[in-house]
Design an enzyme around this catalytic site. Structure first.
Site, PDB file in Angstrom:
ATOM      1  N   ASN A 217       0.847  -1.200   0.000  1.00 15.86           N
ATOM      2  CA  ASN A 217       0.000   0.000   0.000  1.00 15.86           C
ATOM      3  C   ASN A 217       0.881   1.248   0.000  1.00 15.86           C
ATOM      4  O   ASN A 217       2.113   1.147   0.025  1.00 15.86           O
ATOM      5  CB  ASN A 217      -0.951  -0.023   1.199  1.00 15.86           C
ATOM      6  CG  ASN A 217      -0.172  -0.103   2.495  1.00 15.86           C
ATOM      7  OD1 ASN A 217       0.522   0.830   2.871  1.00 15.86           O
ATOM      8  ND2 ASN A 217      -0.257  -1.250   3.174  1.00 15.86           N
ATOM      9  N   LYS A 296       9.374 -16.403 -10.777  1.00 15.71           N
ATOM     10  CA  LYS A 296       8.673 -15.254 -11.349  1.00 15.71           C
ATOM     11  C   LYS A 296       7.517 -15.735 -12.242  1.00 15.71           C
ATOM     12  O   LYS A 296       7.713 -16.595 -13.100  1.00 15.71           O
ATOM     13  CB  LYS A 296       9.669 -14.432 -12.176  1.00 15.71           C
ATOM     14  CG  LYS A 296       9.093 -13.138 -12.663  1.00 15.71           C
ATOM     15  CD  LYS A 296      10.110 -12.361 -13.474  1.00 15.71           C
ATOM     16  CE  LYS A 296       9.422 -11.196 -14.140  1.00 15.71           C
ATOM     17  NZ  LYS A 296      10.125 -10.718 -15.307  1.00 15.71           N
ATOM     18  N   PHE A 332      -4.366   3.305  14.677  1.00 16.67           N
ATOM     19  CA  PHE A 332      -4.563   4.330  13.657  1.00 16.67           C
ATOM     20  C   PHE A 332      -5.668   3.855  12.740  1.00 16.67           C
ATOM     21  O   PHE A 332      -5.802   2.650  12.506  1.00 16.67           O
ATOM     22  CB  PHE A 332      -3.278   4.564  12.856  1.00 16.67           C
ATOM     23  CG  PHE A 332      -2.405   5.623  13.470  1.00 16.67           C
ATOM     24  CD1 PHE A 332      -1.703   5.364  14.634  1.00 16.67           C
ATOM     25  CD2 PHE A 332      -2.307   6.889  12.892  1.00 16.67           C
ATOM     26  CE1 PHE A 332      -0.926   6.343  15.227  1.00 16.67           C
ATOM     27  CE2 PHE A 332      -1.527   7.878  13.472  1.00 16.67           C
ATOM     28  CZ  PHE A 332      -0.828   7.613  14.636  1.00 16.67           C
TER      29      PHE A 332
HETATM   30  N1  CTP Z   1      -4.026  -3.395  11.919  1.00 15.27           N
HETATM   31  C1  CTP Z   1      -3.337  -4.497  12.366  1.00 15.27           C
HETATM   32  N2  CTP Z   1      -3.380  -5.675  11.654  1.00 15.27           N
HETATM   33  C2  CTP Z   1      -4.087  -5.761  10.520  1.00 15.27           C
HETATM   34  C3  CTP Z   1      -4.791  -4.629  10.041  1.00 15.27           C
HETATM   35  C4  CTP Z   1      -4.741  -3.465  10.766  1.00 15.27           C
HETATM   36  O1  CTP Z   1      -2.688  -4.419  13.411  1.00 15.27           O
HETATM   37  N3  CTP Z   1      -4.108  -6.898   9.859  1.00 15.27           N
HETATM   38  C5  CTP Z   1      -3.994  -2.157  12.696  1.00 15.27           C
HETATM   39  C6  CTP Z   1      -3.323  -0.987  12.000  1.00 15.27           C
HETATM   40  O2  CTP Z   1      -1.939  -0.926  12.291  1.00 15.27           O
HETATM   41  C7  CTP Z   1      -4.086   0.205  12.559  1.00 15.27           C
HETATM   42  C8  CTP Z   1      -5.461  -0.328  12.842  1.00 15.27           C
HETATM   43  O3  CTP Z   1      -5.306  -1.748  12.920  1.00 15.27           O
HETATM   44  O4  CTP Z   1      -3.548   0.654  13.788  1.00 15.27           O
HETATM   45  C9  CTP Z   1      -6.480   0.011  11.800  1.00 15.27           C
HETATM   46  O5  CTP Z   1      -5.987  -0.310  10.520  1.00 15.27           O
HETATM   47  P1  CTP Z   1      -6.840   0.014   9.228  1.00 15.27           P
HETATM   48  O6  CTP Z   1      -6.092  -0.481   8.026  1.00 15.27           O
HETATM   49  O7  CTP Z   1      -7.286   1.447   9.249  1.00 15.27           O
HETATM   50  O8  CTP Z   1      -8.151  -0.829   9.462  1.00 15.27           O
HETATM   51  P2  CTP Z   1      -8.523  -2.322   9.334  1.00 15.27           P
HETATM   52  O9  CTP Z   1      -8.746  -2.877  10.689  1.00 15.27           O
HETATM   53  O10 CTP Z   1      -7.561  -3.056   8.467  1.00 15.27           O
HETATM   54  O11 CTP Z   1      -9.945  -2.220   8.617  1.00 15.27           O
HETATM   55  P3  CTP Z   1     -10.314  -1.718   7.122  1.00 15.27           P
HETATM   56  O12 CTP Z   1      -9.111  -2.044   6.262  1.00 15.27           O
HETATM   57  O13 CTP Z   1     -11.511  -2.521   6.788  1.00 15.27           O
HETATM   58  O14 CTP Z   1     -10.587  -0.253   7.211  1.00 15.27           O
END
Ligand code: CTP
Length: 413
Positions: A217, A296, A332
């Site tokens: 990402n 690959k 976050f």
């Molecule tokens: N997080 C995590 N492990 C994951 C996904 C997210 O620890 N597999 C943590 C991130 O580091 C962040 C928080 O969860 O502190 C929220 O991450 P975010 O990507 O905003 O949300 P998701 O829980 O992944 O939900 P969505 O993608 O559906 O918004």
């Protein structure tokens, strides 16, 4: 000075820093140090020894600092008290490079030129950055002098090891100006996180498709790195579990580099012992390719389908497993719509103490930028908006609020 998150994030703003330059080859690095300090809005005054002027011209420092450089007791402005005033009105004195000679003079109270006299009369904090040949640095007399100065409350930033100008290898290199600046930031900041252990995650995870491709990402890691630096600046022991970023590892922080979400989970859980706070700023891939091809993947069919499986939610696992005494959890939430609603749901479902939500579709906040605008949500329903701040200031604001929760929790226990 009132310590707000904004001035903790800009510790040189409105501060006066005296840079003492002595006669070592690394004197040229002091020019960059002065430039960086000026860029960070410090008022910089430069004092040089006579020998330093053989390496770099005072004119260089005058142009960079915008102030007259003083080299001798006898070229003062007529008031005759600059050797006293400079060291007492400054917030910090940085001696970089500090030769064996200036260290010896400071340790023994010898005052035979402007810089050594100013050091003797100074009430400001002093940071010495020794730089010299390895043999000189390791000489017991130099080491005794440094110990004496440390005992008297001066700070010393130890030299690095590497190739030296005298064509030898060893300890004695002046740390890079950015690293000196980081140490100076710490000295200008209240140490309210001293004795605390903070674990921060940052950057993007990379989930391999084959040996050359991955799913990831747009996270730059800037917010997480700013948090790690800010916590260390305030005295915490910091572990930074970092996914991919192009950023330089922060000084004084234990950096654990990871690739995938599974690696990150392992790194976080194995370093949890003794943590007071876990701040999860990393952008973790929610899914990973079910299998990574061993070779690959070759171009062929018009369509290619990638089968993905869900990654563990590290933060949720932390939230679910934390008992009463567990670390404070800060999450976050990167969102592109319904910011508060989604963030509130994550705060609740992941059992967090606080969540920092930001709209990553805004041009001046979120991924890749140096600024951020966040909303902080707390368990009691409160929401606080930060306004547009530098990521450093946001980092300090998040730490301020996290520390308030920790302090309250301790008082209630
Ligand atoms: N997080 C995590 N492990 C994951 C996904 C997210 O620890 N597999 C943590 C991130 O580091 C962040 C928080 O969860 O502190 C929220 O991450 P975010 O990507 O905003 O949300 P998701 O829980 O992944 O939900 P969505 O993608 O559906 O918004």
């Amino acid at each position: 000075m009132v310590e707000t998150a904004v001035n903790k994030g800009a510790p040189f703003l409105g501060r006066r820093v005296v840079v003492g330059v002595t006669g070592g080859i690394a004197a040229y690095k002091a020019a960059e140090l002065v430039r960086l300090l000026v860029r960070e809005a410090a008022e910089v005054l430069v004092a040089m020894t006579e020998n330093a002027t053989r390496f770099v011209s005072p004119l260089t420092f005058e142009a960079l600092s915008g102030h007259r450089v003083i080299r001798s007791m006898w070229e003062a402005d007529g008031t005759g008290i600059e050797h006293i005033a400079w060291g007492q009105e400054a917030d910090l004195i940085l001696v970089a490079p500090a030769t064996a000679n200036i260290i010896g003079k400071a340790a023994c109270g010898i005052a035979d030129d402007f810089l050594s006299t100013m050091l003797l009369a100074a009430t400001a904090k002093i940071l010495l950055c020794p730089s010299m040949n390895t043999r000189m640095f390791e000489n017991p007399v130099l080491q005794e002098n440094l110990s004496r100065l440390l005992q008297r409350g001066l700070s010393v930033l130890m030299p690095g090891a590497g190739a030296l100008a005298c064509r030898t290898e060893g300890r004695g290199r002046l740390p890079e100006p950015e690293d000196i600046l980081e140490e100076a930031r710490r000295l200008l900041t209240p140490q309210d996180l001293e004795g605390r252990k903070v674990l921060v995650t940052a950057g993007a995870t990379r989930e391999p498709i084959d040996p050359v491709r991955y799913v990831s990402n747009r996270s730059s890691g800037k917010m997480g790195y700013a948090l790690a630096r800010a916590a260390r600046q305030r005295g915490a022991a910091v572990v930074l579990v970092s996914g991919a970023t192009a950023l330089k590892p922060p000084v004084g922080v234990e950096v654990v580099g990871v690739g995938t979400a599974l690696d990150m989970r392992q790194a976080v859980f194995s370093r949890l012992v003794g943590c007071d706070m876990v701040i999860k700023a990393a952008a973790v891939s929610d899914y990973r390719p079910k299998t990574a091809a061993p070779q690959k993947v070759k171009k062929g069919a018009e369509e290619l389908n990638l089968e993905m499986v869900k990654n563990p939610d590290i933060l949720k696992e932390l939230g679910m497993s934390k008992g009463d005494g567990g670390p404070l959890l800060v999450g976050f939430a990167a969102e592109t719509e319904a910011l508060l609603e989604h963030a509130r749901e994550k705060l609740r479902s992941k059992n967090l103490d606080m969540i920092v939500a930001n709209d990553v579709s805004a041009a001046d906040a979120g991924f890749q930028t140096d600024t951020n605008r966040v909303k902080m949500l707390f368990r009691d329903g409160r929401v606080e908006e930060s306004g547009l701040l530098s990521k450093d200031a946001v980092a300090h604001l998040v730490l301020d609020r996290a520390m308030e929760i920790l302090t309250r929790r301790r008082a209630e226990a």
